[in-house]
Design an enzyme around this catalytic site. Structure first.
Site, PDB file in Angstrom:
ATOM      1  N   HIS A 141      18.349  60.003  65.563  1.00  0.00           N
ATOM      2  CA  HIS A 141      17.619  59.356  66.664  1.00  0.00           C
ATOM      3  C   HIS A 141      18.049  59.957  67.999  1.00  0.00           C
ATOM      4  O   HIS A 141      17.226  60.235  68.876  1.00  0.00           O
ATOM      5  CB  HIS A 141      17.906  57.852  66.693  1.00  0.00           C
ATOM      6  CG  HIS A 141      17.615  57.150  65.397  1.00  0.00           C
ATOM      7  ND1 HIS A 141      18.565  56.435  64.722  1.00  0.00           N
ATOM      8  CD2 HIS A 141      16.479  57.070  64.660  1.00  0.00           C
ATOM      9  CE1 HIS A 141      18.035  55.936  63.611  1.00  0.00           C
ATOM     10  NE2 HIS A 141      16.771  56.311  63.552  1.00  0.00           N
ATOM     11  N   CYS A 174       5.006  51.078  51.077  1.00  0.00           N
ATOM     12  CA  CYS A 174       6.452  51.278  51.250  1.00  0.00           C
ATOM     13  C   CYS A 174       6.864  50.572  52.536  1.00  0.00           C
ATOM     14  O   CYS A 174       6.409  50.936  53.620  1.00  0.00           O
ATOM     15  CB  CYS A 174       6.823  52.763  51.337  1.00  0.00           C
ATOM     16  SG  CYS A 174       8.546  52.996  51.858  1.00  0.00           S
ATOM     17  N   HIS A 206      12.018  57.298  51.042  1.00  0.00           N
ATOM     18  CA  HIS A 206      13.080  56.289  51.013  1.00  0.00           C
ATOM     19  C   HIS A 206      13.776  56.141  49.661  1.00  0.00           C
ATOM     20  O   HIS A 206      14.823  55.511  49.572  1.00  0.00           O
ATOM     21  CB  HIS A 206      12.546  54.924  51.482  1.00  0.00           C
ATOM     22  CG  HIS A 206      12.311  54.883  52.956  1.00  0.00           C
ATOM     23  ND1 HIS A 206      11.129  55.276  53.533  1.00  0.00           N
ATOM     24  CD2 HIS A 206      13.132  54.556  53.979  1.00  0.00           C
ATOM     25  CE1 HIS A 206      11.236  55.175  54.849  1.00  0.00           C
ATOM     26  NE2 HIS A 206      12.432  54.741  55.146  1.00  0.00           N
ATOM     27  N   CYS A 217       8.708  52.844  55.122  1.00  0.00           N
ATOM     28  CA  CYS A 217       7.810  53.648  55.971  1.00  0.00           C
ATOM     29  C   CYS A 217       6.828  52.776  56.728  1.00  0.00           C
ATOM     30  O   CYS A 217       6.168  53.250  57.637  1.00  0.00           O
ATOM     31  CB  CYS A 217       6.984  54.627  55.145  1.00  0.00           C
ATOM     32  SG  CYS A 217       7.910  55.901  54.315  1.00  0.00           S
ATOM     33  N   LYS A 258      20.575  56.531  57.383  1.00  0.00           N
ATOM     34  CA  LYS A 258      21.472  55.400  57.235  1.00  0.00           C
ATOM     35  C   LYS A 258      21.352  54.831  55.817  1.00  0.00           C
ATOM     36  O   LYS A 258      22.336  54.518  55.172  1.00  0.00           O
ATOM     37  CB  LYS A 258      21.038  54.360  58.269  1.00  0.00           C
ATOM     38  CG  LYS A 258      22.081  53.395  58.704  1.00  0.00           C
ATOM     39  CD  LYS A 258      23.145  53.992  59.582  1.00  0.00           C
ATOM     40  CE  LYS A 258      24.312  53.024  59.605  1.00  0.00           C
ATOM     41  NZ  LYS A 258      25.436  53.514  60.332  1.00  0.00           N
ATOM     42  N   CYS A 288       9.139  55.610  46.710  1.00  0.00           N
ATOM     43  CA  CYS A 288       8.689  56.415  47.849  1.00  0.00           C
ATOM     44  C   CYS A 288       9.557  57.673  47.925  1.00  0.00           C
ATOM     45  O   CYS A 288      10.777  57.590  47.821  1.00  0.00           O
ATOM     46  CB  CYS A 288       8.835  55.584  49.125  1.00  0.00           C
ATOM     47  SG  CYS A 288       8.824  56.554  50.631  1.00  0.00           S
ATOM     48  N   HIS A 307      21.570  56.539  64.709  1.00  0.00           N
ATOM     49  CA  HIS A 307      22.430  57.627  64.230  1.00  0.00           C
ATOM     50  C   HIS A 307      22.059  58.900  64.996  1.00  0.00           C
ATOM     51  O   HIS A 307      21.169  58.873  65.852  1.00  0.00           O
ATOM     52  CB  HIS A 307      22.330  57.805  62.710  1.00  0.00           C
ATOM     53  CG  HIS A 307      20.942  58.056  62.176  1.00  0.00           C
ATOM     54  ND1 HIS A 307      20.138  59.077  62.634  1.00  0.00           N
ATOM     55  CD2 HIS A 307      20.216  57.422  61.222  1.00  0.00           C
ATOM     56  CE1 HIS A 307      18.993  59.072  61.975  1.00  0.00           C
ATOM     57  NE2 HIS A 307      19.002  58.058  61.119  1.00  0.00           N
ATOM     58  N   LYS A 352      18.123  65.081  54.445  1.00  0.00           N
ATOM     59  CA  LYS A 352      17.824  64.424  55.715  1.00  0.00           C
ATOM     60  C   LYS A 352      18.860  63.322  55.921  1.00  0.00           C
ATOM     61  O   LYS A 352      19.031  62.463  55.067  1.00  0.00           O
ATOM     62  CB  LYS A 352      16.429  63.808  55.676  1.00  0.00           C
ATOM     63  CG  LYS A 352      16.089  63.090  56.979  1.00  0.00           C
ATOM     64  CD  LYS A 352      14.737  62.402  56.918  1.00  0.00           C
ATOM     65  CE  LYS A 352      14.461  61.684  58.229  1.00  0.00           C
ATOM     66  NZ  LYS A 352      13.706  60.472  58.104  1.00  0.00           N
TER      67      LYS A 352
HETATM   68  N1  MSP Z   1       9.266  53.171  64.637  1.00  0.00           N
HETATM   69  C1  MSP Z   1       8.803  54.403  64.108  1.00  0.00           C
HETATM   70  C2  MSP Z   1       8.190  55.258  65.195  1.00  0.00           C
HETATM   71  C3  MSP Z   1       7.068  54.609  65.914  1.00  0.00           C
HETATM   72  S1  MSP Z   1       6.462  55.577  67.209  1.00  0.00           S
HETATM   73  C4  MSP Z   1       5.088  54.788  67.690  1.00  0.00           C
HETATM   74  C5  MSP Z   1       9.977  55.167  63.480  1.00  0.00           C
HETATM   75  N2  MSP Z   1      11.190  54.799  63.854  1.00  0.00           N
HETATM   76  S2  MSP Z   1      12.551  55.390  63.289  1.00  0.00           S
HETATM   77  O1  MSP Z   1      13.579  54.686  64.003  1.00  0.00           O
HETATM   78  O2  MSP Z   1      12.582  55.293  61.865  1.00  0.00           O
HETATM   79  O3  MSP Z   1      12.596  56.896  63.569  1.00  0.00           O
HETATM   80  C6  MSP Z   1      12.467  57.383  64.847  1.00  0.00           C
HETATM   81  C7  MSP Z   1      12.624  58.869  64.925  1.00  0.00           C
HETATM   82  O4  MSP Z   1      13.906  59.288  64.466  1.00  0.00           O
HETATM   83  C8  MSP Z   1      11.592  59.654  64.146  1.00  0.00           C
HETATM   84  O5  MSP Z   1      11.038  60.649  64.984  1.00  0.00           O
HETATM   85  C9  MSP Z   1      12.395  60.286  63.050  1.00  0.00           C
HETATM   86  O6  MSP Z   1      11.868  61.514  62.680  1.00  0.00           O
HETATM   87  C10 MSP Z   1      13.734  60.468  63.744  1.00  0.00           C
HETATM   88  N3  MSP Z   1      14.786  60.679  62.772  1.00  0.00           N
HETATM   89  C11 MSP Z   1      15.270  59.805  61.840  1.00  0.00           C
HETATM   90  N4  MSP Z   1      16.163  60.470  61.049  1.00  0.00           N
HETATM   91  C12 MSP Z   1      16.267  61.758  61.476  1.00  0.00           C
HETATM   92  C13 MSP Z   1      17.036  62.866  61.115  1.00  0.00           C
HETATM   93  N5  MSP Z   1      17.886  62.837  60.125  1.00  0.00           N
HETATM   94  N6  MSP Z   1      16.879  64.000  61.851  1.00  0.00           N
HETATM   95  C14 MSP Z   1      16.045  64.072  62.921  1.00  0.00           C
HETATM   96  N7  MSP Z   1      15.318  63.060  63.296  1.00  0.00           N
HETATM   97  C15 MSP Z   1      15.353  61.909  62.550  1.00  0.00           C
HETATM   98  O7  MSP Z   1       9.737  56.054  62.700  1.00  0.00           O
END
Ligand code: MSP
Length: 526
Positions: free
Chosen positions: A24, A130, A159, A133, A309, A156, A21, A306
């Site tokens: 990311h 969790c 989540h 997380c 998904k 959590c 999304h 925040k």
């Molecule tokens: N797999 C772990 C990271 C491991 S690094 C060794 C993870 N993955 S994630 O896919 O859940 O998230 C990846 C990144 O996307 C994180 O930095 C997270 O903060 C970011 N974001 C997820 N949702 C977000 C928003 N709504 N806004 C900004 N960034 C967001 O965590």
């Protein structure tokens, strides 16, 4: 930084349990802008991104979809995560998957090293876990929900889903040994964690004391086996963090590893603790340098929460790029949100900024200037006459904007960098209004003045193309070609943007850099 220095920037690696999304995409674009900027400054740049594919979360998603975790990960990587990078024009140099053999081999090497050095022992752990997380939780991280599907249960806070009680015989990493060393690091390298708000939170957390960390699981097998005990797989976070070094040759290509490491790491603030506490402790245990910086950026909020998904507020990047284009996507998130703070996304704001800043402010400026050179001077960029104060002021702004933008990038203040560049856009627009080239064109006696004015704005436009190329590569490339810039705009030194060179001829733009968008589909905002 001096040209030629190593600049290695990494994004977190993304879980493949779901599709990407805009949250990311936000991290990706920020890292990409930094990488493009440094590449254009002649630094020895490397941009790494990738996917995090082990652990319970992925395993459960795969099972729920009647497939194996590897097949699921392959599908998501090919159908969603690799295409995301194309959709938002990411110039990554590498893409690591934690199921890559290079990763698994280097992880095993690292684990054995820590074990041999006495940093790992076996013990027993019971706690709340969790799966969202992939983390054991303290009571502080949980809350009881009064109503809804999970009424009365401990969920959590991130989540909003119930945690599980796990009791396992695990291997532990002696993280408690590193409390003081970490505090010393935060003090001696004050910009190690940024921004200040995240830094303070991490210091508070570490000051409360660190527990040893459970780093293996034996209740499922989707992971990398512990080298000395194949009944356990390595805890997914412990292994995933290592991607930043396994991808650049740790354990296999020490020359490349030393050339690249340490990295600047961009992460969402929700995962800053993993990167600013566990990760440097792991590296210290292995006697490796810690990251250059860990920057915890804010969240994209939708409706004040925040975006996620799992809460059904996820917006796919293509929903935006399909209407506004890739450049506008990249520009908007970098400009509208102070990097390091949360920012609310709204279609109205995106649309308004597109119209006023990109279409009217910048795109229109480019079209008008190129059209005037075509009309008044047959497409030849004129040789200037004597410069007036007004012209000199443009040059001074161009030089200041370049220096300010570079300094802001150095501080990872991407929004400030764009604001600095935009001073030139605004000043050029004001200059044209005051100089009135259309009036000058009507008076033969003012031909030389018109030459100077047209030359001045073209110099400004070229500077903008060079400075904006890391953020809006497509539009900057088109503008560069239209004003006759030499070579490829990405080959122009961004730290000397004003010194660009080109042929003295313009080629009309085939279409506006940022065409008018008639209507934004209101359904898209749902
Ligand atoms: N797999 C772990 C990271 C491991 S690094 C060794 C993870 N993955 S994630 O896919 O859940 O998230 C990846 C990144 O996307 C994180 O930095 C997270 O903060 C970011 N974001 C997820 N949702 C977000 C928003 N709504 N806004 C900004 N960034 C967001 O965590």
């Amino acid at each position: 930084m001096a040209a030629g220095d190593s600049f290695y920037v990494a994004t977190p690696i993304f879980y493949v349990n779901d599709v990407p999304h805009i949250g990311h995409a936000y991290t990706e674009v920020a890292a990409d802008v930094l990488a493009r900027w440094h590449r254009q400054a002649g630094d020895d740049t490397w941009l790494l991104t990738g996917t995090d594919e082990h652990g319970q979360k992925i395993l459960r998603t795969a099972v729920a979809n009647d497939t194996t975790p590897k097949a699921w990960a392959d599908k998501l990587v090919a159908d969603s995560w690799q295409p995301l990078l194309k959709t938002i024009n990411i110039s990554n140099d590498d893409f690591i998957r934690t199921t890559d053999e290079r990763h698994e081999t280097a992880v095993v090497f690292f684990m054995q090293k820590l074990y041999d050095a006495g940093f790992i022992y076996s013990g027993e752990y019971e706690g709340y876990y969790c799966v969202g997380c992939e983390e054991y939780k303290q009571l502080d991280d949980l809350m009881e929900t009064p109503d809804g599907d999970f009424a009365g249960q401990l969920v959590c806070k991130i989540h909003g889903r119930p945690v599980e009680v796990l009791k396992e015989k695990n291997y532990f990493f002696r993280m408690s040994d590193f409390q003081q060393k970490l505090l010393d690091l935060y003090e001696s390298q004050p910009d190690f964690i940024q921004p200040e708000s995240v830094r303070n939170e991490i210091i508070q957390f570490v000051k409360q004391g660190l527990d040893d960390l459970s780093i293996s699981r034996s209740s499922f097998d989707w992971g990398i086996q512990i080298p000395w005990d194949n009944s356990h797989v390595i805890y997914v976070w412990f292994e995933a963090l290592l991607n930043y070094i396994t991808a650049i040759g740790y354990g296999s290509d020490s020359e490349n590893f030393e050339r690249r490491w340490p990295a600047v790491q961009l992460v969402g603030k929700d995962i800053a603790r993993f990167h600013a506490v566990i990760w440097p402790a792991m590296l210290m245990a292995a006697e490796l340098p810690v990251p250059r910086r860990v920057f915890g950026h804010g969240w994209l909020l939708v409706g004040g929460e925040k975006m996620s998904k799992s809460k059904l507020t996820g917006i796919a990047p293509s929903e935006i790029t399909d209407t506004f284009g890739v450049d506008a996507f990249r520009y908007y998130f970098m400009r509208a949100i102070s990097f390091g703070q949360d920012g609310s996304f709204s279609w109205e704001d995106l649309s308004a900024r597109y119209q006023s800043e990109l279409a009217n402010g910048f795109g229109n400026l480019a079209s008008r200037v190129i059209a005037m050179v075509t009309r008044y001077r047959g497409g030849v960029i004129p040789t200037p006459g004597e410069f007036t104060e007004a012209d000199e002021a443009i040059f001074a702004t161009a030089i200041r904007a370049t220096a300010d933008a570079d300094a802001a990038i150095e501080r990872l203040a991407i929004h400030e960098s764009l604001a600095a560049i935009w001073t030139l856009v605004e000043q050029l627009n004001g200059y044209i209004t005051l100089q009135e080239p259309w009036a000058l064109s009507k008076d033969e006696a003012k031909a030389e003045r018109l030459d100077t004015v047209l030359y001045t704005v073209i110099r400004g436009l070229g500077t903008l193309a060079v400075l904006l190329s890391p953020v809006i590569p497509d539009a900057a490339g088109k503008l560069w070609t239209a004003i006759g810039g030499h070579g490829d705009v990405t080959g122009q030194n961004v730290r000397a943007a004003f010194d660009w060179t080109g042929e003295p001829a313009v080629t009309p733009l085939v279409s506006s850099l940022f065409p008018r968008i008639e209507q934004v589909d209101p359904g898209a905002a749902a």
